[in-house]
Design a protein around this motif. Structure first.
Motif, PDB file in Angstrom:
ATOM      1  N   GLN A 167       0.849  -1.194   0.000  1.00 39.02           N
ATOM      2  CA  GLN A 167       0.000   0.000   0.000  1.00 39.02           C
ATOM      3  C   GLN A 167       0.884   1.244   0.000  1.00 39.02           C
ATOM      4  O   GLN A 167       1.893   1.299   0.712  1.00 39.02           O
ATOM      5  CB  GLN A 167      -0.893   0.043   1.240  1.00 39.02           C
ATOM      6  CG  GLN A 167      -2.014  -0.976   1.253  1.00 39.02           C
ATOM      7  CD  GLN A 167      -2.836  -0.891   2.528  1.00 39.02           C
ATOM      8  OE1 GLN A 167      -2.419  -1.380   3.569  1.00 39.02           O
ATOM      9  NE2 GLN A 167      -3.991  -0.249   2.434  1.00 39.02           N
ATOM     10  N   GLU A 215       0.243   5.258   0.748  1.00 37.70           N
ATOM     11  CA  GLU A 215      -0.777   6.146   1.301  1.00 37.70           C
ATOM     12  C   GLU A 215      -0.324   7.594   1.166  1.00 37.70           C
ATOM     13  O   GLU A 215       0.667   8.009   1.776  1.00 37.70           O
ATOM     14  CB  GLU A 215      -1.005   5.806   2.779  1.00 37.70           C
ATOM     15  CG  GLU A 215      -1.520   4.386   3.003  1.00 37.70           C
ATOM     16  CD  GLU A 215      -1.614   4.026   4.471  1.00 37.70           C
ATOM     17  OE1 GLU A 215      -1.346   4.911   5.311  1.00 37.70           O
ATOM     18  OE2 GLU A 215      -1.953   2.869   4.783  1.00 37.70           O
ATOM     19  N   ASN A 247      -2.061   6.753  -4.096  1.00 38.92           N
ATOM     20  CA  ASN A 247      -2.663   5.720  -3.249  1.00 38.92           C
ATOM     21  C   ASN A 247      -2.851   4.456  -4.083  1.00 38.92           C
ATOM     22  O   ASN A 247      -3.771   4.377  -4.908  1.00 38.92           O
ATOM     23  CB  ASN A 247      -4.001   6.199  -2.685  1.00 38.92           C
ATOM     24  CG  ASN A 247      -3.853   7.388  -1.765  1.00 38.92           C
ATOM     25  OD1 ASN A 247      -3.256   7.286  -0.697  1.00 38.92           O
ATOM     26  ND2 ASN A 247      -4.369   8.535  -2.181  1.00 38.92           N
TER      27      ASN A 247
END
Length: 373
Positions: free
Chosen positions: A7, A9, A25
């Motif tokens: 991931q 972010e 993202n």
């Protein structure tokens, strides 16, 4: 549903403190391939380098299994993530087995000594990329495609859970492009690896990817499965195409159609007319194509290259209106090319067109005009 393995972010990437792309993202599960596409210079490599910590992100966070990379030691990251960038490695006096063995560094300790188990992992990785026969050859003496396989073996020697590759098919011919991507797809299935890569070849990206990330105008412009990304209109926008067209069904590009007074009529069908359409385009000859069913395999190429396509709805026999329209064009054209040897009940009027062209002395083939019309 499996949790995300990778991931990013709100990640911001750039150089010398200057942002290039902000608020990135991305999410990727194990067993998936994510491919970055976009024009040269759009920032694909910058994103990949920021994910693998070759560049420090200007903002945001990168996580592996919910843990920030900043909280992991370099060794811990190396045991989870393998990286293959575009730098062309030129090690002197090393065999392919020795180059692949360099991937064991996260496990060898400070002295870098390999155990029997390490060498078994090296041989296993070479076998996975179909490179066992290269093991004792000098790395500098093999082809680019073979080197790429050895470097992939080196990455696999790290026993990673995620692979990050920047343009892994660069410099490779079509055989090795297919071999590398087929091997990646097989590894993803067998080992549930997560893979992030960048590609220039849209046809390959369309076929190998589970997710496609489009980098354009200093942003992640679109992200989704291939069928949502690879449309003619969007690829034209993404790459700012001003010439030619992109056909999403086949992942192919066509040069612009030739404009002007129509000189030729092409009777095609069943994919047999595509070569003639492209040759007429190369020769600079404006042409009309027909009668083609809208679901014919060659219809997209005809639509891209012909001045006009006389079309019949799918699954219906060629109608009288389409036949008359084709006959009108046939009468006006200097030459007629028929690419079909056989005809069926659905396209019987094309046989009549061929016969009409023969009776008028207009029916030719390319052996009679080797240098164009």
């Amino acid at each position: 549903m499996n949790a995300y393995y990778l991931q990013t972010e709100q990640m911001t990437v750039g150089y010398h403190g200057k942002p290039l792309i902000e608020k990135i993202n991305l999410c990727l599960r194990r067993g998936e391939i994510m491919t970055l596409i976009g024009p040269n210079g759009s920032g694909k490599s910058t994103i990949l380098k920021s994910i693998v910590r070759q560049l420090r992100p200007l903002g945001g966070v990168v996580r592996l299994e919910q843990v920030s990379l900043e909280e992991l030691s370099p060794q811990a990251v190396a045991q989870k993530m393998s990286v293959l960038m575009t730098d062309r490695l030129q090690p002197e006096l090393m065999t392919c087995r020795e180059v692949a063995a360099a991937g064991r560094y996260p496990y060898t300790g400070k002295l870098g000594l390999l155990t029997q188990r390490d060498w078994e992992k090296v041989d296993e990785a070479l076998a996975l990329v179909h490179g066992s026969a290269l093991a004792d050859q000098a790395f500098t003496a093999i082809s680019d495609g073979q080197r790429q396989r050895v470097l992939l073996a080196r990455a696999l020697c790290q026993e990673p859970e995620i692979l990050v590759l920047d343009e892994p098919t660069s410099f490779l011919d079509i055989r090795y492009k297919l071999e590398i991507l087929s091997t990646l797809k097989e590894l993803v299935r067998q080992r549930q690896l997560a893979v992030v890569l960048s590609l220039h070849e849209l046809d390959l990206a369309q076929r190998v990817s589970d997710l496609v990330v489009c980098v354009h105008n200093n942003a992640i412009e679109r992200c989704g499965p291939p069928e949502a990304v690879f449309t003619s209109d969007y690829i034209t926008t993404l790459y700012e195409l001003t010439q030619g067209s992109y056909e999403p069904g086949y992942g192919s590009l066509e040069l612009p159609r030739v404009q002007g007074a129509v000189k030729a009529f092409v009777i095609g069908g069943n994919g047999e007319g595509i070569g003639t359409y492209r040759r007429l385009q190369r020769e600079g000859v404006p042409f009309v194509a027909g009668v083609l069913h809208e679901n014919d395999v060659e219809f997209p190429a005809a639509r891209a290259l012909a001045v006009e396509v006389i079309a019949q709805k799918a699954f219906e026999p060629i109608g009288a209106a389409q036949y008359q329209q084709a006959m009108a064009w046939l009468e006006r054209c200097e030459r007629v090319f028929c690419c079909c040897e056989t005809f069926g009940t659905m396209n019987e009027p094309n046989r009549w067109l061929k016969q009409a062209a023969r009776e008028r002395g207009k029916l030719v083939d390319w052996t009679e005009v080797p240098h164009g019309l």
